[in-house]
Design an enzyme around this catalytic site. Structure first.
Site, short mmCIF file in Angstrom:
data_model
loop_
_atom_site.label_atom_id
_atom_site.label_comp_id
_atom_site.label_asym_id
_atom_site.label_seq_id
_atom_site.Cartn_x
_atom_site.Cartn_y
_atom_site.Cartn_z
N GLY A 12 -7.98 -1.47 15.14
CA GLY A 12 -6.51 -1.65 15.09
C GLY A 12 -5.76 -2.45 13.86
N THR A 40 0.89 -1.19 -0.13
CA THR A 40 0.05 0.01 -0.06
C THR A 40 0.70 1.24 0.10
OG1 THR A 40 -1.77 -1.14 1.29
CG2 THR A 40 -1.82 1.31 1.13
N ARG A 84 -8.05 -9.65 4.22
CA ARG A 84 -8.15 -9.36 5.77
C ARG A 84 -7.23 -10.60 6.22
NH1 ARG A 84 -14.23 -10.54 6.06
NH2 ARG A 84 -13.34 -11.98 4.43
N PHE A 96 -18.80 -4.34 8.62
CA PHE A 96 -18.23 -3.25 9.18
C PHE A 96 -19.13 -2.25 9.86
CE2 PHE A 96 -13.73 -3.74 8.26
CZ PHE A 96 -13.92 -5.25 7.63
N LEU A 97 -20.09 -2.61 10.59
CA LEU A 97 -21.10 -2.04 11.39
C LEU A 97 -21.20 -2.64 12.67
CD1 LEU A 97 -23.96 -1.00 9.13
CD2 LEU A 97 -22.16 0.54 9.80
N CYS A 102 -3.04 -1.86 9.24
CA CYS A 102 -3.69 -1.13 7.86
C CYS A 102 -4.46 -0.05 8.23
CB CYS A 102 -4.47 -2.19 7.02
SG CYS A 102 -3.78 -3.83 6.66
N LYS A 110 -7.51 -8.52 16.07
CA LYS A 110 -9.01 -9.26 15.57
C LYS A 110 -8.52 -10.74 15.88
CE LYS A 110 -9.40 -9.71 11.13
NZ LYS A 110 -9.61 -9.62 9.79
N GLU A 140 -3.77 -5.02 -2.99
CA GLU A 140 -4.29 -6.11 -2.31
C GLU A 140 -5.80 -5.59 -1.43
OE1 GLU A 140 -4.44 -6.90 1.18
OE2 GLU A 140 -3.01 -5.12 1.55
C1 UGA Z 1 -8.10 -4.19 6.37
C2 UGA Z 1 -9.21 -4.49 5.28
O1 UGA Z 1 -10.51 -5.01 5.51
C3 UGA Z 1 -8.51 -5.24 3.93
O2 UGA Z 1 -9.52 -5.24 2.92
C4 UGA Z 1 -7.28 -4.50 3.80
O3 UGA Z 1 -6.78 -5.46 2.28
C5 UGA Z 1 -6.37 -4.51 4.72
O4 UGA Z 1 -6.70 -3.93 5.82
C6 UGA Z 1 -4.98 -4.15 4.15
O5 UGA Z 1 -4.93 -2.90 3.95
O6 UGA Z 1 -4.09 -4.93 4.14
P1 UGA Z 1 -7.42 -5.83 8.39
O7 UGA Z 1 -6.64 -4.91 8.69
O8 UGA Z 1 -6.64 -7.32 8.11
O9 UGA Z 1 -8.03 -5.71 6.93
O10 UGA Z 1 -8.80 -6.55 9.20
P2 UGA Z 1 -10.36 -6.06 9.18
O11 UGA Z 1 -11.02 -7.20 9.22
O12 UGA Z 1 -10.62 -4.96 8.17
O13 UGA Z 1 -10.39 -5.26 10.79
C7 UGA Z 1 -9.77 -4.10 11.23
C8 UGA Z 1 -10.04 -3.74 12.34
O14 UGA Z 1 -11.31 -3.33 12.44
C9 UGA Z 1 -10.08 -4.92 13.54
O15 UGA Z 1 -9.45 -4.32 14.57
C10 UGA Z 1 -11.48 -5.25 13.80
O16 UGA Z 1 -11.70 -5.82 15.04
C11 UGA Z 1 -12.38 -4.01 13.40
N1 UGA Z 1 -13.69 -4.01 12.98
C12 UGA Z 1 -14.05 -4.58 12.05
C13 UGA Z 1 -14.66 -3.69 13.82
O17 UGA Z 1 -14.35 -3.01 15.19
N2 UGA Z 1 -16.03 -3.55 13.39
C14 UGA Z 1 -16.37 -4.19 12.54
O18 UGA Z 1 -17.43 -3.95 12.08
C15 UGA Z 1 -15.38 -4.70 11.50
#
Ligand code: UGA
Length: 442
Positions: free
Chosen positions: A257, A121, A154, A249-250, A260, A320, A151
């Site tokens: 955290g 990125t 997740r 994502f709601l 990314c 996560k 990319e």
């Molecule tokens: C994120 C993006 O979702 C990916 O599409 C992207 O490719 C990636 O970053 C990246 O740039 O490499 P990631 O950081 O692995 O992926 O994890 P997520 O599933 O997006 O979760 C991020 C944070 O948001 C976590 O701490 C999770 O617990 C939190 N979250 C997620 C919430 O608090 N609520 C939600 O509804 C969803």
């Protein structure tokens, strides 16, 4: 085709294995000797579900190999993927030194025309820099094409996301180069969107930032739900069934955290400022996220009547579930704040306790979660690992000094816990209506 992937982290390994699955030959390059030696033996330097098994299958089939020898890898490959880290500097700008190193290495060793593809990125305009760095380091004026192919995987679902993408983004100046990258993905059932290199670079940041602000939005609504005695999950479901909004994502909680969202939103803020723009929405999303931790701690403090001398048991340290990654995990900030306010902290995590040693030397690590709760004043769930929902809460109730549960991910069965006798707090999960601010009650 023969592909070299530079960088053996989450992105590099997922990219490499995806191309193996698509029947290309891949050589992975990393400067970290230890990492390369582990991977050569089929062992993973980090945890990602399914990755070790897939790696071993492709090692056996002979279509993936690992090396520190950049020159040999570049000369043996038709396409070079750049998937190295792009950490944040203090001002939010992106440190491109690893990308520059790879670009200059490509220039130095290329023995023919080359196609370099950026998976890392990177801020808008980086592909142009990469092309310049390659050209500056060349010994012969070979042709260079640089393509952006971001990319969207997740952690915890990386292989699934990479093999079943919602879309493949290809940003290229040259139609020929775009076609070659497009062909690499033949076999995947996903729309391919072609655009300019700069558009592709910005698409990646915008997607991550939008997801982050969606979470911050529901977290702000969650605070409002607390104030008015409203159920945030009802609101999220009611909103999310509108197709224009969507249900993902709601999930309200302690906030986002990882490696990314924090870094990418900071970088986008930095890009806005450099362009003389005020990134109001992005800053607000970051502020809600940063203050969410204090919001939960205030609840905990009120419920315990102060934190000094209290023992708090933490469930989960990763940002996560299904990963051992603790980078920018809200759990770390919570634990530091608890220590600073005089509480003792016990921690359990199914797979990431070994990472806690370095980051948090003062915490008491419980290898068995059954040992976590004795004489605790509160349990604070910070990662929604599946196994936490199946704990024997009745037994835990009997062990704790004060039966208080703070659910930082709205993952637990609130009615069940309240029925057992716990005082339970989850954002926007109050169990009675009409908890309005004072002036509304009249
Ligand atoms: C994120 C993006 O979702 C990916 O599409 C992207 O490719 C990636 O970053 C990246 O740039 O490499 P990631 O950081 O692995 O992926 O994890 P997520 O599933 O997006 O979760 C991020 C944070 O948001 C976590 O701490 C999770 O617990 C939190 N979250 C997620 C919430 O608090 N609520 C939600 O509804 C969803």
């Amino acid at each position: 085709m023969s592909i070299a992937v530079f960088g053996c982290g989450y992105v590099g390994m997922t990219t490499a294995l995806t191309f193996c699955e698509l029947e290309h030959d891949v050589v992975c390059v990393d400067a970290d000797k230890q990492k390369i030696e582990l991977l050569q033996k089929g062992q993973m330097p980090f945890f990602e579900p399914g990755m070790k098994e897939m790696l071993n299958r492709h090692l056996q089939e002979g279509n993936i190999r690992f090396t520190q020898e950049a020159e040999e890898a570049i000369k043996a490959s038709e396409i070079i993927y750049i998937a190295v880290g792009t950490p944040s500097d203090d001002d939010g700008s992106t440190d491109l030194s690893f990308v520059e190193d790879v670009a200059r290495t490509i220039g130095r060793y290329q023995g023919a025309d080359i196609l370099a593809v950026i998976k890392s990125t990177v801020p808008v305009g980086t592909a142009e820099k990469v092309e310049r760095w390659i050209r500056e380091s060349q010994r012969h004026p070979y042709q260079v094409d640089v393509v952006s192919n971001p990319e969207f995987l997740r952690e915890g679902n990386a292989l699934y996301d990479a093999l079943h993408p919602d879309r493949i983004i290809i940003g290229a100046q040259s139609k020929e180069a775009a076609k070659i990258v497009h062909q690499l993905y033949a076999g995947l059932d996903a729309p391919v969107i072609h655009m300019s290199v700069r558009s592709a670079e910005l698409t990646k940041y915008s997607a991550n930032a939008f997801l982050a602000l969606k979470i911050s939005f529901i977290n702000e609504i969650g605070r409002l739900c607390d104030a008015y005695g409203v159920q945030v999950e009802d609101v999220a479901q009611g909103m999310g069934t509108d197709q224009r909004i969507g249900p993902h994502f709601l999930r309200a909680g302690i906030g986002w955290g990882g490696s990314c969202f924090p870094k990418d939103t900071a970088s986008l803020v930095h890009m806005c400022r450099r362009a003389g723009l005020k990134p109001k929405i992005l800053e607000a999303a970051r502020e809600v996220n940063a203050t969410q931790i204090a919001y939960y701690l205030q609840k905990l403090k009120e419920m315990l009547g102060g934190l000094k001398g209290k023992t708090v048991s933490i469930l989960g340290v990763t940002f996560k579930p299904n990963t051992d990654d603790i980078r920018d995990s809200p759990a770390l900030a919570v634990i530091h704040a608890l220590h600073d306010q005089g509480a003792s902290v016990n921690v359990y995590d199914p797979i990431a306790l070994h990472r806690v040693n370095v980051e948090l030397p003062r915490v008491h690590k419980c290898v068995q979660k059954e040992r976590l709760f004795a004489q605790s004043d509160a349990v604070f769930l910070l990662t929604d690992w599946d196994e936490f929902t199946h704990l024997d809460w009745q037994a835990i109730y009997g062990q704790m000094r004060t039966p208080l549960v703070i659910d930082g991910r709205n993952a637990l069965d609130a009615p069940k816990l309240r029925h057992i006798g716990f005082t339970y707090y989850g954002i926007g999960r109050s169990h009675h209506d009409g908890n309005c601010p004072k002036d509304e009650k009249a």
